[in-house]
Enzyme design. Sequence first.
Site, PDB file in Angstrom:
ATOM      1  N   LYS A  88      -2.428   3.212   9.989  1.00 11.90           N
ATOM      2  CA  LYS A  88      -1.532   2.269   9.303  1.00 11.90           C
ATOM      3  C   LYS A  88      -1.259   1.042  10.166  1.00 11.90           C
ATOM      4  O   LYS A  88      -1.341  -0.090   9.695  1.00 11.90           O
ATOM      5  CB  LYS A  88      -0.226   2.966   8.929  1.00 11.90           C
ATOM      6  CG  LYS A  88      -0.354   3.936   7.772  1.00 11.90           C
ATOM      7  CD  LYS A  88       0.966   4.567   7.415  1.00 11.90           C
ATOM      8  CE  LYS A  88       0.811   5.499   6.226  1.00 11.90           C
ATOM      9  NZ  LYS A  88      -0.165   6.582   6.459  1.00 11.90           N
ATOM     10  N   GLY A 145      -0.762   8.340  -0.610  1.00  9.27           N
ATOM     11  CA  GLY A 145      -0.826   9.416  -1.600  1.00  9.27           C
ATOM     12  C   GLY A 145       0.300  10.427  -1.464  1.00  9.27           C
ATOM     13  O   GLY A 145       0.788  10.966  -2.459  1.00  9.27           O
ATOM     14  N   LYS A 174       0.854  -1.182   0.000  1.00 10.59           N
ATOM     15  CA  LYS A 174       0.000   0.000   0.000  1.00 10.59           C
ATOM     16  C   LYS A 174       0.894   1.237   0.000  1.00 10.59           C
ATOM     17  O   LYS A 174       1.736   1.397   0.899  1.00 10.59           O
ATOM     18  CB  LYS A 174      -0.928   0.007   1.222  1.00 10.59           C
ATOM     19  CG  LYS A 174      -1.914   1.189   1.217  1.00 10.59           C
ATOM     20  CD  LYS A 174      -1.372   2.394   1.943  1.00 10.59           C
ATOM     21  CE  LYS A 174      -2.325   3.588   1.845  1.00 10.59           C
ATOM     22  NZ  LYS A 174      -1.892   4.707   2.734  1.00 10.59           N
ATOM     23  N   GLY A 203      -4.407  11.332  -1.546  1.00 10.83           N
ATOM     24  CA  GLY A 203      -4.984  12.398  -0.739  1.00 10.83           C
ATOM     25  C   GLY A 203      -4.541  13.808  -1.061  1.00 10.83           C
ATOM     26  O   GLY A 203      -5.383  14.682  -1.326  1.00 10.83           O
ATOM     27  N   ASP A 234      -5.785   2.070   3.108  1.00 12.61           N
ATOM     28  CA  ASP A 234      -5.261   1.097   4.062  1.00 12.61           C
ATOM     29  C   ASP A 234      -6.232  -0.073   4.209  1.00 12.61           C
ATOM     30  O   ASP A 234      -5.835  -1.243   4.211  1.00 12.61           O
ATOM     31  CB  ASP A 234      -5.034   1.743   5.431  1.00 12.61           C
ATOM     32  CG  ASP A 234      -3.901   2.750   5.435  1.00 12.61           C
ATOM     33  OD1 ASP A 234      -2.968   2.598   4.623  1.00 12.61           O
ATOM     34  OD2 ASP A 234      -3.953   3.690   6.246  1.00 12.61           O
TER      35      ASP A 234
END
Length: 268
Positions: free
Chosen positions: A224, A22, A19, A52, A169
């Site tokens: 996270k 942004g 992952k 983001g 996430d």
Amino acid sequence: MTMSKSTPATGRKPLYVLKIGGSMLDELEKDFLLNIKELMSDYHLLIVHGAGPAISAKLMTQNVDAPFINGLRKTTRSAMEVVESVLGGTKNRELTGKLISEGVDAVGVRGCDQIISAEFLDYASYGYVGASPQVDTKLLHHLLEGDFLPVVAPLGRTLNGDIVNVNADTAASGIAKALGADKLIFVTDVPGVMKNEQVLDRLTSEEIELLIEEDTIYGGMIPKVRAAEEALSEKLQESVIVSGKQPILKNGKWKGTIINKERKGTFI
């Protein structure tokens, strides 16, 4: 769509799901991208990314109001149009292009296209924000079995056909579980979970709670580590938090913080 059984995408190579936040998309170093290419000789890889900062910038230029409520962006229909164009369009193409330019067989896909189904989290409060994502793995299996690297924009689709924004996430955790991934890796702008300016090599859920209580883990790192914990299972026994500004695996050693359920040893 229904949740697929947690079976490996292929028996030939382990599967790692990454992952990428942004805030990291424009800062990924060449060494990181080359490390991804090297890893694909021994592993199947899949990337889920955010967007983001780029979404916020475009919302501002178009004068679209999308305030954050409890850490989530309230997403009206006009805001969702921006989210879809940036997350599923511009940023997905940019990241896929960077990987292809380094010789990686990457394929950009939107989660809302036959991969992720979701419900509205709370339409009255948050608008087009998705929750409880369910993952259909058929397309992802086909890509992975063909030795492609899927680059997934975390958009979902409701039963009524509405496209919704799913937390990256959460989407990465759900995809890792559905595919029976061997490891989930969170790529951030820091080298791992830090304490006293040192990277903590390993953490358990119990140790994470202590670090949150003492404010060592705070802000954006909390979701996270929560997603890293949520993804853990009998199959996926470790999640890793790493930096996109350096190779993530060197000489067989992870360059970041490994999160697992239990371990022996003394917590520093």
